[in-house]
Motif scaffolding. Structure first.
Motif, PDB file in Angstrom:
ATOM      1  N   GLU A  78       9.768  -5.363 -34.738  1.00 43.26           N
ATOM      2  CA  GLU A  78       8.646  -5.982 -33.733  1.00 43.26           C
ATOM      3  C   GLU A  78       8.776  -7.167 -33.538  1.00 43.26           C
ATOM      4  OE1 GLU A  78       4.035  -6.201 -34.433  1.00 43.26           O
ATOM      5  OE2 GLU A  78       4.743  -4.580 -35.457  1.00 43.26           O
ATOM      6  N   PRO A  79       9.184  -8.199 -33.760  1.00 46.37           N
ATOM      7  CA  PRO A  79       8.843 -10.050 -33.601  1.00 46.37           C
ATOM      8  C   PRO A  79      10.601  -9.399 -32.008  1.00 46.37           C
ATOM      9  CG  PRO A  79       8.583 -10.054 -35.451  1.00 46.37           C
ATOM     10  CD  PRO A  79       9.368  -8.441 -35.119  1.00 46.37           C
ATOM     11  N   VAL A  80      11.636  -9.360 -32.413  1.00 48.74           N
ATOM     12  CA  VAL A  80      12.710  -8.706 -31.568  1.00 48.74           C
ATOM     13  C   VAL A  80      11.504  -7.744 -30.104  1.00 48.74           C
ATOM     14  CG1 VAL A  80      14.698  -7.394 -30.932  1.00 48.74           C
ATOM     15  CG2 VAL A  80      14.107  -9.165 -32.905  1.00 48.74           C
ATOM     16  N   ALA A  81      11.363  -7.135 -30.419  1.00 47.59           N
ATOM     17  CA  ALA A  81      10.902  -5.727 -29.065  1.00 47.59           C
ATOM     18  C   ALA A  81      10.011  -6.437 -28.296  1.00 47.59           C
ATOM     19  CB  ALA A  81      10.177  -5.215 -29.760  1.00 47.59           C
ATOM     20  N   ARG A  82       8.933  -7.681 -28.819  1.00 48.99           N
ATOM     21  CA  ARG A  82       8.624  -8.002 -28.699  1.00 48.99           C
ATOM     22  C   ARG A  82       8.831  -9.284 -27.500  1.00 48.99           C
ATOM     23  NH1 ARG A  82       2.368  -7.150 -28.939  1.00 48.99           N
ATOM     24  NH2 ARG A  82       2.166  -5.567 -31.136  1.00 48.99           N
ATOM     25  N   ALA A  83      10.016  -9.814 -27.904  1.00 54.45           N
ATOM     26  CA  ALA A  83      10.393 -10.786 -27.083  1.00 54.45           C
ATOM     27  C   ALA A  83      11.041 -10.438 -26.159  1.00 54.45           C
ATOM     28  CB  ALA A  83      11.487 -11.550 -28.305  1.00 54.45           C
ATOM     29  N   ILE A  84      12.189  -9.132 -26.544  1.00 55.70           N
ATOM     30  CA  ILE A  84      12.445  -8.334 -25.118  1.00 55.70           C
ATOM     31  C   ILE A  84      11.587  -8.266 -24.429  1.00 55.70           C
ATOM     32  CG2 ILE A  84      13.846  -6.218 -25.046  1.00 55.70           C
ATOM     33  CD1 ILE A  84      14.822  -6.311 -27.738  1.00 55.70           C
ATOM     34  N   ASN A  85      10.031  -7.340 -24.523  1.00 58.04           N
ATOM     35  CA  ASN A  85       9.517  -7.034 -23.783  1.00 58.04           C
ATOM     36  C   ASN A  85       8.635  -8.081 -22.728  1.00 58.04           C
ATOM     37  OD1 ASN A  85       7.618  -5.775 -22.389  1.00 58.04           O
ATOM     38  ND2 ASN A  85       5.390  -7.018 -23.458  1.00 58.04           N
ATOM     39  N   GLN A  86       8.494  -9.023 -23.479  1.00 55.20           N
ATOM     40  CA  GLN A  86       7.985 -10.571 -23.078  1.00 55.20           C
ATOM     41  C   GLN A  86       9.249 -11.102 -21.821  1.00 55.20           C
ATOM     42  OE1 GLN A  86       4.663 -12.339 -23.369  1.00 55.20           O
ATOM     43  NE2 GLN A  86       5.952 -12.859 -21.566  1.00 55.20           N
ATOM     44  N   HIS A  87      10.940 -11.293 -22.017  1.00 56.04           N
ATOM     45  CA  HIS A  87      12.030 -11.161 -20.849  1.00 56.04           C
ATOM     46  C   HIS A  87      12.040 -10.418 -19.761  1.00 56.04           C
ATOM     47  CE1 HIS A  87      13.973 -14.121 -24.078  1.00 56.04           C
ATOM     48  NE2 HIS A  87      13.460 -14.953 -23.327  1.00 56.04           N
ATOM     49  N   VAL A  88      11.897  -9.181 -20.169  1.00 54.82           N
ATOM     50  CA  VAL A  88      11.705  -8.487 -19.786  1.00 54.82           C
ATOM     51  C   VAL A  88      10.769  -8.443 -18.426  1.00 54.82           C
ATOM     52  CG1 VAL A  88      11.479  -5.945 -18.765  1.00 54.82           C
ATOM     53  CG2 VAL A  88      13.132  -6.732 -20.701  1.00 54.82           C
ATOM     54  N   ILE A 239      21.524 -12.004 -23.489  1.00 55.45           N
ATOM     55  CA  ILE A 239      20.643 -13.251 -25.152  1.00 55.45           C
ATOM     56  C   ILE A 239      20.725 -12.387 -26.580  1.00 55.45           C
ATOM     57  CG2 ILE A 239      18.101 -13.193 -25.176  1.00 55.45           C
ATOM     58  CD1 ILE A 239      17.184 -13.742 -22.118  1.00 55.45           C
ATOM     59  N   HIS A 240      20.399 -13.565 -27.590  1.00 53.68           N
ATOM     60  CA  HIS A 240      20.522 -13.061 -28.676  1.00 53.68           C
ATOM     61  C   HIS A 240      19.435 -13.042 -29.116  1.00 53.68           C
ATOM     62  CE1 HIS A 240      24.819 -12.390 -29.809  1.00 53.68           C
ATOM     63  NE2 HIS A 240      25.078 -13.219 -28.723  1.00 53.68           N
ATOM     64  N   TYR A 241      18.893 -12.082 -29.920  1.00 53.68           N
ATOM     65  CA  TYR A 241      17.653 -12.363 -30.783  1.00 53.68           C
ATOM     66  C   TYR A 241      17.992 -12.095 -32.102  1.00 53.68           C
ATOM     67  CZ  TYR A 241      15.725 -10.414 -25.973  1.00 53.68           C
ATOM     68  OH  TYR A 241      15.674 -10.913 -24.859  1.00 53.68           O
ATOM     69  N   CYS A 242      17.040 -13.434 -32.448  1.00 59.35           N
ATOM     70  CA  CYS A 242      16.962 -13.795 -33.738  1.00 59.35           C
ATOM     71  C   CYS A 242      16.451 -13.703 -34.387  1.00 59.35           C
ATOM     72  CB  CYS A 242      17.434 -15.928 -33.853  1.00 59.35           C
ATOM     73  SG  CYS A 242      19.234 -15.646 -33.067  1.00 59.35           S
ATOM     74  N   MET A 243      15.901 -13.418 -35.837  1.00 58.46           N
ATOM     75  CA  MET A 243      15.132 -14.016 -36.979  1.00 58.46           C
ATOM     76  C   MET A 243      15.663 -13.848 -38.756  1.00 58.46           C
ATOM     77  SD  MET A 243      13.928  -9.685 -37.031  1.00 58.46           S
ATOM     78  CE  MET A 243      12.966  -9.841 -38.457  1.00 58.46           C
ATOM     79  N   GLU A 244      14.791 -15.531 -38.672  1.00 60.44           N
ATOM     80  CA  GLU A 244      14.947 -15.950 -39.614  1.00 60.44           C
ATOM     81  C   GLU A 244      15.970 -17.024 -39.370  1.00 60.44           C
ATOM     82  OE1 GLU A 244      14.254 -13.752 -43.200  1.00 60.44           O
ATOM     83  OE2 GLU A 244      12.737 -13.898 -43.489  1.00 60.44           O
ATOM     84  N   GLY A 245      16.658 -17.373 -38.208  1.00 61.92           N
ATOM     85  CA  GLY A 245      17.865 -18.021 -37.965  1.00 61.92           C
ATOM     86  C   GLY A 245      18.588 -17.517 -37.804  1.00 61.92           C
ATOM     87  N   ALA A 246      19.504 -16.484 -38.072  1.00 64.09           N
ATOM     88  CA  ALA A 246      20.446 -14.835 -37.327  1.00 64.09           C
ATOM     89  C   ALA A 246      19.858 -14.096 -36.446  1.00 64.09           C
ATOM     90  CB  ALA A 246      20.590 -14.423 -38.941  1.00 64.09           C
ATOM     91  N   SER A 247      20.548 -13.876 -35.935  1.00 65.53           N
ATOM     92  CA  SER A 247      20.450 -13.222 -34.628  1.00 65.53           C
ATOM     93  C   SER A 247      20.652 -11.114 -35.347  1.00 65.53           C
ATOM     94  CB  SER A 247      22.402 -13.328 -33.669  1.00 65.53           C
ATOM     95  OG  SER A 247      22.068 -12.319 -32.676  1.00 65.53           O
TER      96      SER A 247
END
Length: 268
Positions: A78-88, A239-247
């Protein structure tokens, strides 16, 4: 097996019509690690890891999220999906008013897109009936059902058919199958080995509909191959999408996306 398949299909049909029944057999809401199917994983470590991350996959998991076996390692967190949506949302051409999710799965990305006011409509394509049932259930939990049109079918056929008249105003987002969790062990992931659709097949097919394409790919994807697929005179942003410091993964943005200079992107 034929009778079982027929039973599953009828069960999904009833759910899609709104009948208050349990999830179809391809779908589950797992309440403990032991219930997560072993055949969806390659090791005990992964078996535990995916279930432990369930609230990162869907923050509302306990509200009744439905998952298929494949979704445990295939859904966008979910956090990655939301970040992607914001970029798009921020970078897509202003003329683009709809977004088409070509491999919708259990709905992670479609839900994020629908949570934004940027898109007049989200079209989510998925060829598996049981998976669509999961996605619809999950969209209800996030209260975005009314913003998503679900289409059962092959995304390439749908883009060339019933959605062809909309593609001029659309961004295509695609999180294609990666061939299972084995990608994580590849130092450099060969995008020509994506299964069942190679990078070239995906882009050649999508470009018949629009030039504005976002691909969600393994974090170790071969950037040279992405550069080779970039049309002359254009640039592809990664763009790399990371969680807890890891892509966790990367997105390649093909077409007329415009990012601010300070955005942390790789230009190919």
């Amino acid at each position: 097996m034929a009778d079982q398949g027929h039973s599953d299909s009828e069960e999904v049909e009833k759910w899609l019509e709104g009948s208050p029944i349990e999830p179809p057999q391809v779908a589950r809401h797992h309440n403990d690690r032991a219930s997560v199917p072993w055949d969806a994983h390659k090791s005990e470590k992964l078996h535990a890891q995916y279930f432990q991350q369930r609230y990162s996959i869907f923050s509302k998991y306990d509200y009744g999220i439905w998952m298929t076996d494949e979704a445990w390692f295939g859904v966008t967190p979910e956090p990655v999906a939301r970040a992607i949506n914001q970029h798009v949302t921020d970078a897509a051409p202003s003329t683009k008013s709809i977004i088409i999710d070509c491999f919708a799965g259990v709905g992670g990305n479609a839900i994020a897109f629908a949570s934004s006011n940027r898109w007049t409509r989200v079209y989510a394509i998925e060829k598996d009936r049981g998976t669509i049932a999961c996605a619809q259930q999950n969209a209800k939990i996030y209260n975005v059902s009314g913003k998503i049109s679900w289409i059962e079918g092959d995304c390439f056929e749908v883009l060339g058919g019933e959605l062809s008249h909309l593609c001029e105003n659309a961004v295509i987002f695609a999180s294609p199958p990666w061939g299972g969790p084995g990608y994580r062990y590849k130092k450099v992931f060969n995008l020509r080995t994506l299964e069942p659709y190679s990078l070239s097949h995906l882009l050649d097919s999508f470009r018949k509909s629009t030039q504005d394409i976002v691909l969600y790919l393994p974090r170790t994807s071969d950037l040279r191959q992405l550069a080779q697929e970039t049309p002359s005179g254009q640039k592809t942003k990664v763009i790399h999408y990371c969680m807890e410091g890891a892509s966790k993964a990367l997105c390649a943005y093909f077409g007329d996306f415009v990012f601010p200079p300070e955005e942390n992107t790789e230009i190919l």
